[in-house]
Design a protein around this motif. Structure first.
Motif, PDB file in Angstrom:
ATOM      1  N   LEU A 159       0.838  -1.196   0.000  1.00 21.31           N
ATOM      2  CA  LEU A 159       0.000   0.000   0.000  1.00 21.31           C
ATOM      3  C   LEU A 159       0.875   1.250   0.000  1.00 21.31           C
ATOM      4  CD1 LEU A 159      -2.723   1.435   0.156  1.00 21.31           C
ATOM      5  CD2 LEU A 159      -2.608   1.169   2.662  1.00 21.31           C
ATOM      6  N   GLY A 160       1.952   1.243   0.784  1.00 21.29           N
ATOM      7  CA  GLY A 160       2.872   2.371   0.785  1.00 21.29           C
ATOM      8  C   GLY A 160       3.454   2.612  -0.595  1.00 21.29           C
ATOM      9  N   LYS A 161       3.854   1.549  -1.256  1.00 21.57           N
ATOM     10  CA  LYS A 161       4.416   1.683  -2.609  1.00 21.57           C
ATOM     11  C   LYS A 161       3.358   2.184  -3.586  1.00 21.57           C
ATOM     12  CE  LYS A 161       7.482  -0.469  -5.885  1.00 21.57           C
ATOM     13  NZ  LYS A 161       8.334  -1.601  -6.180  1.00 21.57           N
ATOM     14  N   ARG A 162       2.136   1.678  -3.468  1.00 18.84           N
ATOM     15  CA  ARG A 162       1.056   2.131  -4.351  1.00 18.84           C
ATOM     16  C   ARG A 162       0.799   3.625  -4.179  1.00 18.84           C
ATOM     17  NH1 ARG A 162      -5.351   0.500  -3.750  1.00 18.84           N
ATOM     18  NH2 ARG A 162      -6.107   2.211  -5.053  1.00 18.84           N
ATOM     19  N   LEU A 163       0.662   4.075  -2.921  1.00 17.16           N
ATOM     20  CA  LEU A 163       0.396   5.492  -2.687  1.00 17.16           C
ATOM     21  C   LEU A 163       1.550   6.362  -3.166  1.00 17.16           C
ATOM     22  CD1 LEU A 163      -1.225   5.471   0.874  1.00 17.16           C
ATOM     23  CD2 LEU A 163      -2.379   5.673  -1.341  1.00 17.16           C
ATOM     24  N   ALA A 164       2.780   5.926  -2.907  1.00 13.88           N
ATOM     25  CA  ALA A 164       3.954   6.694  -3.342  1.00 13.88           C
ATOM     26  C   ALA A 164       4.010   6.794  -4.857  1.00 13.88           C
ATOM     27  CB  ALA A 164       5.228   6.057  -2.802  1.00 13.88           C
ATOM     28  N   THR A 165       3.704   5.713  -5.539  1.00 18.21           N
ATOM     29  CA  THR A 165       3.731   5.709  -7.004  1.00 18.21           C
ATOM     30  C   THR A 165       2.636   6.606  -7.570  1.00 18.21           C
ATOM     31  OG1 THR A 165       4.670   3.478  -7.022  1.00 18.21           O
ATOM     32  CG2 THR A 165       3.598   4.235  -9.053  1.00 18.21           C
ATOM     33  N   GLU A 166       1.417   6.475  -7.063  1.00 18.41           N
ATOM     34  CA  GLU A 166       0.314   7.298  -7.559  1.00 18.41           C
ATOM     35  C   GLU A 166       0.573   8.781  -7.315  1.00 18.41           C
ATOM     36  OE1 GLU A 166      -3.553   5.952  -6.248  1.00 18.41           O
ATOM     37  OE2 GLU A 166      -3.178   3.905  -6.931  1.00 18.41           O
ATOM     38  N   LEU A 167       1.102   9.107  -6.131  1.00 15.10           N
ATOM     39  CA  LEU A 167       1.357  10.512  -5.809  1.00 15.10           C
ATOM     40  C   LEU A 167       2.503  11.069  -6.635  1.00 15.10           C
ATOM     41  CD1 LEU A 167       0.791  13.046  -4.209  1.00 15.10           C
ATOM     42  CD2 LEU A 167       2.106  12.058  -2.303  1.00 15.10           C
ATOM     43  N   SER A 168       3.605  10.346  -6.745  1.00 17.51           N
ATOM     44  CA  SER A 168       4.728  10.862  -7.535  1.00 17.51           C
ATOM     45  C   SER A 168       4.333  10.992  -9.002  1.00 17.51           C
ATOM     46  CB  SER A 168       5.980  10.012  -7.358  1.00 17.51           C
ATOM     47  OG  SER A 168       5.835   8.739  -7.935  1.00 17.51           O
ATOM     48  N   ASP A 169       3.554  10.056  -9.523  1.00 18.99           N
ATOM     49  CA  ASP A 169       3.076  10.167 -10.905  1.00 18.99           C
ATOM     50  C   ASP A 169       2.223  11.419 -11.091  1.00 18.99           C
ATOM     51  OD1 ASP A 169       4.390   7.819 -11.567  1.00 18.99           O
ATOM     52  OD2 ASP A 169       2.566   6.596 -11.684  1.00 18.99           O
ATOM     53  N   ALA A 170       1.369  11.724 -10.119  1.00 17.19           N
ATOM     54  CA  ALA A 170       0.505  12.908 -10.202  1.00 17.19           C
ATOM     55  C   ALA A 170       1.315  14.200 -10.157  1.00 17.19           C
ATOM     56  CB  ALA A 170      -0.525  12.889  -9.078  1.00 17.19           C
ATOM     57  N   GLY A 198       7.274   5.062   4.795  1.00 14.99           N
ATOM     58  CA  GLY A 198       8.522   5.786   4.561  1.00 14.99           C
ATOM     59  C   GLY A 198       9.486   5.071   3.640  1.00 14.99           C
ATOM     60  N   TRP A 199       9.778   3.823   3.926  1.00 16.22           N
ATOM     61  CA  TRP A 199      10.716   3.084   3.071  1.00 16.22           C
ATOM     62  C   TRP A 199      10.136   2.848   1.689  1.00 16.22           C
ATOM     63  CZ3 TRP A 199      15.719   2.575   3.622  1.00 16.22           C
ATOM     64  CH2 TRP A 199      16.274   2.741   4.884  1.00 16.22           C
ATOM     65  N   SER A 200       8.831   2.611   1.627  1.00 23.45           N
ATOM     66  CA  SER A 200       8.201   2.426   0.311  1.00 23.45           C
ATOM     67  C   SER A 200       8.304   3.704  -0.512  1.00 23.45           C
ATOM     68  CB  SER A 200       6.737   2.016   0.480  1.00 23.45           C
ATOM     69  OG  SER A 200       6.647   0.774   1.131  1.00 23.45           O
ATOM     70  N   MET A 201       8.096   4.849   0.126  1.00 23.34           N
ATOM     71  CA  MET A 201       8.196   6.123  -0.594  1.00 23.34           C
ATOM     72  C   MET A 201       9.623   6.365  -1.077  1.00 23.34           C
ATOM     73  SD  MET A 201       6.755   9.876   0.432  1.00 23.34           S
ATOM     74  CE  MET A 201       7.349   9.783   2.092  1.00 23.34           C
ATOM     75  N   ARG A 202      10.602   6.089  -0.228  1.00 27.13           N
ATOM     76  CA  ARG A 202      11.998   6.270  -0.646  1.00 27.13           C
ATOM     77  C   ARG A 202      12.352   5.327  -1.789  1.00 27.13           C
ATOM     78  NH1 ARG A 202      15.720   6.709   4.559  1.00 27.13           N
ATOM     79  NH2 ARG A 202      17.258   7.230   2.987  1.00 27.13           N
ATOM     80  N   GLU A 203      11.769   4.136  -1.806  1.00 30.10           N
ATOM     81  CA  GLU A 203      12.011   3.202  -2.903  1.00 30.10           C
ATOM     82  C   GLU A 203      11.497   3.775  -4.224  1.00 30.10           C
ATOM     83  OE1 GLU A 203      10.517  -1.231  -4.322  1.00 30.10           O
ATOM     84  OE2 GLU A 203      10.447  -0.733  -2.192  1.00 30.10           O
ATOM     85  N   VAL A 204      10.390   4.489  -4.173  1.00 32.02           N
ATOM     86  CA  VAL A 204       9.778   5.042  -5.386  1.00 32.02           C
ATOM     87  C   VAL A 204      10.465   6.326  -5.841  1.00 32.02           C
ATOM     88  CG1 VAL A 204       7.652   6.048  -6.351  1.00 32.02           C
ATOM     89  CG2 VAL A 204       7.540   3.949  -4.979  1.00 32.02           C
ATOM     90  N   VAL A 205      10.710   7.281  -4.921  1.00 28.52           N
ATOM     91  CA  VAL A 205      11.233   8.593  -5.328  1.00 28.52           C
ATOM     92  C   VAL A 205      12.700   8.811  -4.984  1.00 28.52           C
ATOM     93  CG1 VAL A 205       8.938   9.646  -5.208  1.00 28.52           C
ATOM     94  CG2 VAL A 205      10.493   9.860  -3.252  1.00 28.52           C
ATOM     95  N   GLY A 206      13.330   7.851  -4.303  1.00 28.82           N
ATOM     96  CA  GLY A 206      14.717   8.026  -3.905  1.00 28.82           C
ATOM     97  C   GLY A 206      14.811   8.893  -2.673  1.00 28.82           C
ATOM     98  N   GLY A 207      16.019   9.339  -2.378  1.00 25.61           N
ATOM     99  CA  GLY A 207      16.238  10.208  -1.234  1.00 25.61           C
ATOM    100  C   GLY A 207      17.088   9.551  -0.171  1.00 25.61           C
ATOM    101  N   LYS A 208      17.966  10.372   0.427  1.00 25.16           N
ATOM    102  CA  LYS A 208      18.834   9.924   1.511  1.00 25.16           C
ATOM    103  C   LYS A 208      18.360  10.425   2.867  1.00 25.16           C
ATOM    104  CE  LYS A 208      23.027  10.060  -1.290  1.00 25.16           C
ATOM    105  NZ  LYS A 208      24.287  10.782  -1.482  1.00 25.16           N
ATOM    106  N   ALA A 209      17.605  11.509   2.873  1.00 28.52           N
ATOM    107  CA  ALA A 209      17.220  12.138   4.134  1.00 28.52           C
ATOM    108  C   ALA A 209      16.139  11.335   4.835  1.00 28.52           C
ATOM    109  CB  ALA A 209      16.726  13.559   3.881  1.00 28.52           C
ATOM    110  N   ILE A 210      16.107  11.498   6.140  1.00 26.93           N
ATOM    111  CA  ILE A 210      15.048  10.909   6.932  1.00 26.93           C
ATOM    112  C   ILE A 210      13.701  11.417   6.413  1.00 26.93           C
ATOM    113  CG2 ILE A 210      15.107  12.749   8.665  1.00 26.93           C
ATOM    114  CD1 ILE A 210      14.605  10.538  10.765  1.00 26.93           C
ATOM    115  N   VAL A 211      12.695  10.573   6.454  1.00 29.59           N
ATOM    116  CA  VAL A 211      11.348  10.978   6.056  1.00 29.59           C
ATOM    117  C   VAL A 211      10.654  11.474   7.321  1.00 29.59           C
ATOM    118  CG1 VAL A 211       9.163  10.280   5.020  1.00 29.59           C
ATOM    119  CG2 VAL A 211      11.302   9.220   4.236  1.00 29.59           C
ATOM    120  N   PRO A 212      10.353  12.774   7.408  1.00 31.53           N
ATOM    121  CA  PRO A 212       9.718  13.279   8.622  1.00 31.53           C
ATOM    122  C   PRO A 212       8.314  12.696   8.772  1.00 31.53           C
ATOM    123  CG  PRO A 212       9.645  14.957   6.935  1.00 31.53           C
ATOM    124  CD  PRO A 212      10.482  13.820   6.387  1.00 31.53           C
TER     125      PRO A 212
END
Length: 191
Positions: free
Chosen positions: A58-69, A102-116
């Motif tokens: 679900l985290g990956k799905r939401l991250a993908t849909e949001l980044s695509d939008a 958090g980890w699912s979102m970083r997998e989709v969009v990248g990033g090194k910083a902590i996810v607040p």
């Protein structure tokens, strides 16, 4: 464990200015959330890890849909996550989202910083401000921001609203100094 999803939403705001010159391109800030049944509502359960694992898709799905939008993973510069737990749950049921979201979102969009993150136990209709940080360096002051997430009909007492937020840039007209995106170094991600 199964994840019972009642609804999903993706919302994008486009901000052109904050009483100053129109920014081109405009800042785009988005939120995606899912409202799910809380399998732990009304009781104490020691092992929450199976549900955290079940929420990862679900985290990956939401991250993908949001980044695509927002124009794709490369368009995303800032991110954050949050959860609103219905009143029959506990704060730890929101903390499950730290890895699953958090980890699912970083997998989709990248990033090194902590996810607040932000999380709370609240009534139906509560709106939660979720913080945003630059995805490559937590100390990029111009990217400190937030976006509210919530729904008039959620979370019901036995539900959790899990949300992600992303932005295509920093605050409109930011001018308070600090680390600039173009000056991020290899080791700035976790500072």
């Amino acid at each position: 464990m199964d994840v019972d999803i009642r609804k999903v939403s993706v919302n994008i705001d486009t901000v052109y200015h904050e009483h100053g010159p129109v920014q081109d391109p405009a800042l785009r800030i988005g939120a995606a959330y899912a409202v799910v049944t809380n399998p732990f509502a009304g009781k104490y359960v020691e092992d929450l890890m199976p549900f955290m694992d079940a929420l990862k898709p679900l985290g990956k799905r939401l991250a993908t849909e949001l980044s695509d939008a927002l124009g794709g993973p490369d368009a995303v510069e800032a991110y954050g996550k949050g959860a609103i737990v219905g009143v029959e749950g506990e704060l730890e049921h929101g903390a499950i989202w730290h890895v699953a979201g958090g980890w699912s979102m970083r997998e989709v969009v990248g990033g090194k910083a902590i996810v607040p993150a932000a999380k709370t136990v609240a009534y139906t209709g509560y709106r939660l401000p979720i913080p945003l940080f630059h995805k490559e360096a937590a100390y990029v002051r111009g990217h400190f921001g937030s976006m509210e997430v919530g729904a008039i009909d959620a979370p019901k007492p036995r539900e959790v609203l899990y949300g992600l937020v992303m932005a295509t840039g920093g605050r409109i007209h930011e001018r308070l100094g600090g680390l600039r995106p173009e000056d991020i170094s290899e080791h700035d991600g976790q500072r």
